[in-house]
Design an enzyme around this catalytic site. Structure first.
Site, PDB file in Angstrom:
ATOM      1  N   ASN A  93     -91.753 -10.362 -74.517  1.00 40.19           N
ATOM      2  CA  ASN A  93     -90.652 -11.845 -74.753  1.00 40.19           C
ATOM      3  C   ASN A  93     -91.250 -13.567 -74.781  1.00 40.19           C
ATOM      4  O   ASN A  93     -91.594 -13.918 -75.565  1.00 40.19           O
ATOM      5  CB  ASN A  93     -90.015 -11.782 -73.040  1.00 40.19           C
ATOM      6  CG  ASN A  93     -88.564 -12.377 -73.395  1.00 40.19           C
ATOM      7  OD1 ASN A  93     -88.299 -12.330 -74.619  1.00 40.19           O
ATOM      8  ND2 ASN A  93     -88.186 -13.378 -72.295  1.00 40.19           N
ATOM      9  N   ILE A 125     -84.976 -14.422 -82.497  1.00 39.05           N
ATOM     10  CA  ILE A 125     -84.774 -13.240 -81.271  1.00 39.05           C
ATOM     11  C   ILE A 125     -84.302 -13.905 -80.307  1.00 39.05           C
ATOM     12  O   ILE A 125     -85.379 -14.514 -79.264  1.00 39.05           O
ATOM     13  CB  ILE A 125     -86.279 -12.654 -81.552  1.00 39.05           C
ATOM     14  CG1 ILE A 125     -86.724 -12.284 -83.064  1.00 39.05           C
ATOM     15  CG2 ILE A 125     -86.582 -11.300 -80.194  1.00 39.05           C
ATOM     16  CD1 ILE A 125     -85.903 -11.295 -83.429  1.00 39.05           C
ATOM     17  N   PRO A 126     -83.964 -14.421 -79.562  1.00 42.46           N
ATOM     18  CA  PRO A 126     -83.489 -14.907 -78.388  1.00 42.46           C
ATOM     19  C   PRO A 126     -84.106 -15.102 -77.323  1.00 42.46           C
ATOM     20  O   PRO A 126     -82.706 -14.205 -75.626  1.00 42.46           O
ATOM     21  CB  PRO A 126     -81.764 -14.777 -78.837  1.00 42.46           C
ATOM     22  CG  PRO A 126     -81.403 -13.312 -78.909  1.00 42.46           C
ATOM     23  CD  PRO A 126     -82.378 -12.388 -79.848  1.00 42.46           C
ATOM     24  N   CYS A 127     -85.047 -15.116 -76.958  1.00 44.38           N
ATOM     25  CA  CYS A 127     -85.331 -14.460 -75.580  1.00 44.38           C
ATOM     26  C   CYS A 127     -85.567 -16.168 -74.559  1.00 44.38           C
ATOM     27  O   CYS A 127     -85.529 -15.767 -72.812  1.00 44.38           O
ATOM     28  CB  CYS A 127     -87.882 -14.503 -76.383  1.00 44.38           C
ATOM     29  SG  CYS A 127     -88.393 -16.281 -76.424  1.00 44.38           S
ATOM     30  N   HIS A 128     -84.515 -17.048 -75.709  1.00 43.58           N
ATOM     31  CA  HIS A 128     -84.662 -18.057 -74.454  1.00 43.58           C
ATOM     32  C   HIS A 128     -82.862 -17.263 -73.480  1.00 43.58           C
ATOM     33  O   HIS A 128     -82.546 -18.107 -72.569  1.00 43.58           O
ATOM     34  CB  HIS A 128     -83.882 -19.231 -75.026  1.00 43.58           C
ATOM     35  CG  HIS A 128     -82.700 -18.834 -76.186  1.00 43.58           C
ATOM     36  ND1 HIS A 128     -82.770 -18.211 -77.418  1.00 43.58           N
ATOM     37  CD2 HIS A 128     -81.042 -19.321 -75.767  1.00 43.58           C
ATOM     38  CE1 HIS A 128     -81.592 -18.379 -78.273  1.00 43.58           C
ATOM     39  NE2 HIS A 128     -80.990 -18.456 -77.185  1.00 43.58           N
TER      40      HIS A 128
END
Length: 162
Positions: free
Chosen positions: A116, A125-128
């Site tokens: 991540n 790429i929604p690592c948040h």
């Protein structure tokens, strides 16, 4: 060697540096620049222009997913984790454990966290959207304050879209 292009997007939470080729975007990372330096120009490749425009729509609350071409650069495991991140719905969150379970490797929680952290396609790429199992915000390369802002932005712009 494929020529790479850079473009800066000035978001409400800081400058985002977009890097890509004529074919795809390979990096979208927060920069510590005070203001954008690489501007949208006539010779900017269409894929970078499309990325820039989609970020405009995202930050206005009008876009919930990204459709421009991008490419992952990482190990097979990292690519698997990043593929799972894309499955976390807009304005929702998942834990590192959820991701580990979804890729069929329940014990890989730390490895998921590491992958991540190596994501070079921020927001897309929604690592948040990944939080701790206890529901608390955990590390984010762009800073926890940005992670909190992004999650709040998605929740507030998602009202009425369910």
């Amino acid at each position: 060697m494929t020529k790479k292009y850079k473009l800066d997007y000035e978001s409400p939470i800081g400058v985002i540096e977009i890097i890509g080729t004529n074919e795809a975007i390979s990096s979208i990372l927060f920069s510590e620049k005070d203001k954008k330096e690489n501007f949208l120009q006539a010779e900017t490749p269409p894929v970078l222009t499309e990325c820039y425009n989609q970020f405009d729509e995202y930050f206005k609350g009008d876009r919930h997913e990204f459709t421009f071409p991008y490419q992952f650069e990482g190990t097979d495991f990292q690519k698997t984790v990043w593929g799972a991140l894309i499955e976390i719905p807009y304005a929702e969150t998942g834990s590192y454990k959820d991701i580990a379970v979804s890729i069929g490797n329940e014990k890989a929680i730390r490895a998921v966290g590491s992958a991540n952290g190596k994501n070079k396609l921020s927001i897309v790429i929604p690592c948040h959207r990944v939080i701790g199992s206890n529901g608390k915000l955990t590390g984010y390369a762009g800073g926890l304050w940005r992670k909190e802002w992004l999650l709040q932005h998605e929740r507030s712009s998602n009202k009425g879209h369910k």
